[in-house]
Write a protein that holds these residues in place. Structure first.
Motif, PDB file in Angstrom:
ATOM      1  N   GLU B  73       9.609  37.658  20.930  1.00 39.32           N
ATOM      2  CA  GLU B  73      10.425  36.132  21.307  1.00 39.32           C
ATOM      3  C   GLU B  73      11.752  36.588  21.835  1.00 39.32           C
ATOM      4  N   LYS B  76      10.991  37.311  25.546  1.00 45.18           N
ATOM      5  CA  LYS B  76      10.785  35.831  26.392  1.00 45.18           C
ATOM      6  C   LYS B  76      12.279  35.395  26.603  1.00 45.18           C
ATOM      7  N   ARG B  77      12.942  35.540  25.964  1.00 45.52           N
ATOM      8  CA  ARG B  77      14.385  34.764  26.317  1.00 45.52           C
ATOM      9  C   ARG B  77      15.434  35.935  27.075  1.00 45.52           C
ATOM     10  N   PRO B 148      17.109  34.097  32.645  1.00 44.53           N
ATOM     11  CA  PRO B 148      17.518  34.043  31.292  1.00 44.53           C
ATOM     12  C   PRO B 148      18.836  33.905  30.823  1.00 44.53           C
ATOM     13  N   ASP B 149      19.251  33.768  29.812  1.00 38.33           N
ATOM     14  CA  ASP B 149      20.601  33.499  29.392  1.00 38.33           C
ATOM     15  C   ASP B 149      21.331  35.035  29.285  1.00 38.33           C
TER      16      ASP B 149
END
Lengths: 382, 192
Positions: B73, B76-77, B148-149
């Protein structure tokens, strides 16, 4: 240089296999060989010449298998070993010819496998027979060398063939990204898909030569096509090895994939290659021997699927390295033996009335394989 | 708002204490540089924050998630540029982009990265036939192309020429201006 390479290989393996566990590998081979031959000498009607012949045959097979490591070629060195840290790559920076280094690397590998397998195996034959088969050692050495030279020659000459770019990433819809990439790796690395066909083809060729020409083998193998289809599951380990040769968990560590999804992808890639290849091998073998074709196809599928489950569960994603770890080797042999030994036994005594029995063991193999795979999906791979 | 929150992070490799009680807080929209000599533990820190390395003790939160408990997870971010990790060698550059976009289930604007990092004519070659700098450009692209952030970059300028180095720095600045965060590990003082 060879001495330094042997020292380097020893240190590399000792580190990978936690020291003693690697050193125990020849001991395990010796104990297996000793136990088996003790049984044969005391509880079978086989004569010493026959036992000596079987040692020579196994040594020849080992020679073939070691020679096939020539397929590793430059790609495996580059991708797995890295191309800067090992002595074999010192020609990049030191005034030593590449040819000399590769030759010495090959000699080192031969010594290494002699120490790991051939010597302990031979001792296990010699002791129970009271050294009566000592003359067979010469045959064993000759067959080992012959097997090694011939398969290495085939392997190395195939590396000059262009790798096949007929499989591109994204062309095969049923494969997920890692499975797709793993298949592409095999097709584009040196020798291409031919290296798989050569590996399996040479071992199959050796099997059929032994079965059709050596009395000992034909005693054991009354239904050679059926027995061959069982061995397919064992031989197919080389496909699983190749699928894991060009990457590791580290390769994917920065993208959202976990070890289980990678293991799952490797299984899909394995089945997509191993099942068709197994069927081709069985069907091609009908050119030299006919009989039980359908049953042999079912058996080949069963042992291939079961073999995958054992390989994934026991050898993980580093099968090439793990297999020489004494504990892991034992687990692998016992795991594979649980299904292949009963099947091999039944192939020896096979007649029509045993059809159900063979199918039942095949079914058990498939079920056991599925069970192991389900467990693998729950547990974390190392 | 903290996108990275680290409290008492520890990691040892045998006798070597690589991370010793690391405390860290990185806020959204920051570019944070971790500077240190070779062997200081920068890459270990980055691996621990990106779910590539299990730590011994401490608490770590990346975008509100624990990278050890939820590594997929977290990955992914975020975007991650690891040190010394080459793209798979038998894929072409464009196939590698396709591979990463398949894994990330997103589309990639290849043209943007070809233009930005000067990759014209390089994507049809197998990545093993590219130079180290060209392979580094592919790796930088894959860390950013899913927008992405938060992006982790470990020694990002290695093997790159001066022109591309400047473009990569601009890329970091653009990401920050868009509200993203860059976590950078390097031993190059001028970059930090």
């Amino acid at each position: 240089m060879i001495r330094k390479m042997i020292k380097e290989e020893w240190r590399r393996n000792s580190r990978l296999y936690r020291g003693r566990s690697f050193a125990l590998f020849p001991a395990v081979i010796f104990l297996f060989s000793l136990g088996w031959n003790y049984m044969v000498v005391n509880f079978s009607t086989l004569s010493y010449p026959m036992i000596g012949n079987s040692l020579a045959a196994i040594a020849g097979l080992m020679g073939v298998a070691v020679g096939l490591s020539g397929f590793s070629g430059k790609d495996a060195f580059r991708n797995v070993l890295g191309d800067t840290n090992y002595i074999v790559f010192s020609s990049h920076t030191l005034p030593v010819s590449k040819r000399k280094l590769y030759l010495e690397f090959f000699i080192k590998d031969t010594f290494f496998y002699m120490f790991l397998v051939i010597i302990p195996l031979s001792l296990g034959f010699l002791i129970p027979t009271g050294f009566a088969i000592l003359p067979s050692l010469l045959d064993a050495a000759a067959l080992f060398t012959l097997g090694l030279m011939s398969s290495a020659l085939v392997a190395l000459s195939s590396l000059t063939l262009p790798s096949l770019n007929i499989v591109n990433y994204g062309n095969i819809d049923v494969l997920d990204p890692v499975a797709d990439k793993s298949v592409v790796d095999i097709f584009r690395s040196s020798g291409g898909f031919l290296k798989i066909l050569f590996s399996l083809g040479v071992l199959s060729f050796f099997y059929w030569i032994m079965v059709l020409n050596f009395p000992l083998a034909s005693i054991f193998l009354e239904n050679p096509l059926l027995s061959f289809s069982i061995l397919i599951g064992l031989i197919n380990l080389s496909i699983y090895n190749w699928l894991n040769k060009f990457d590791s968990l580290e390769t994917y560590s920065y993208i959202p994939l976990d070890s289980l999804s990678i293991a799952h992808s490797k299984q899909i890639a394995y089945l997509s290659l191993a099942l068709p290849v197994s069927f081709v091998m069985v069907l091609a073998s009908t050119l030299v021997y006919q009989g039980h074709i359908l049953l042999s196809l079912v058996t080949a599928a069963s042992t291939t699927v079961y073999g995958m489950a054992v390989a994934v569960r026991v050898l993980g994603l580093s099968p090439n390295e793990s297999l020489f770890h004494a504990d892991i080797f034992l687990k692998y042999i016992l795991g594979m033996g649980a299904v292949t030994v009963p099947l091999l036994y039944m192939s020896i005594i096979y007649s029509e009335r045993f059809l159900f029995h063979v199918l039942a063991v095949c079914g058990l193999g498939l079920m056991a394989g599925s069970f192991v795979l389900l467990r693998t999906q729950r547990d974390e791979l190392s | 708002m903290a996108v990275i929150d680290v409290d008492g992070l520890e990691k040892s490799f045998g006798d070597v204490n690589a991370l010793n009680g690391v405390e860290l807080e990185v806020k959204k929209g920051e570019i944070v540089g971790v500077l240190g000599p070779n062997g200081a533990g920068k890459s270990s820190l980055m691996k621990a924050l990106t779910g590539q390395l299990e730590y011994d003790s401490g608490n770590v939160s990346v975008l509100g998630r624990d990278p050890v408990k939820e590594p997929v997870e977290v990955k992914k971010r975020i975007g991650a540029l690891p040190e010394r990790e080459d793209p798979p060698s038998f894929l072409t550059g464009s196939e590698y982009f396709e591979f990463v976009s398949d894994v990330r289930e997103t589309d990639i604007e290849s043209d943007r990265w070809i233009e930005k990092l000067n990759l014209k004519g390089k994507l049809d070659k197998m990545t093993q036939d590219l130079s180290k700098g060209e392979r580094q450009k592919l790796m930088i692209s894959q860390a950013f192309f899913h927008d992405p952030d938060l992006v982790f970059v470990d020694e990002p300028l290695v093997n790159l020429d001066q022109v591309i180095q400047e473009r990569v720095k601009e890329l970091f600045e653009e990401k920050r201006e868009d509200g993203g965060t860059i976590f950078l590990c390097t031993h190059v003082i001028s970059l930090a």
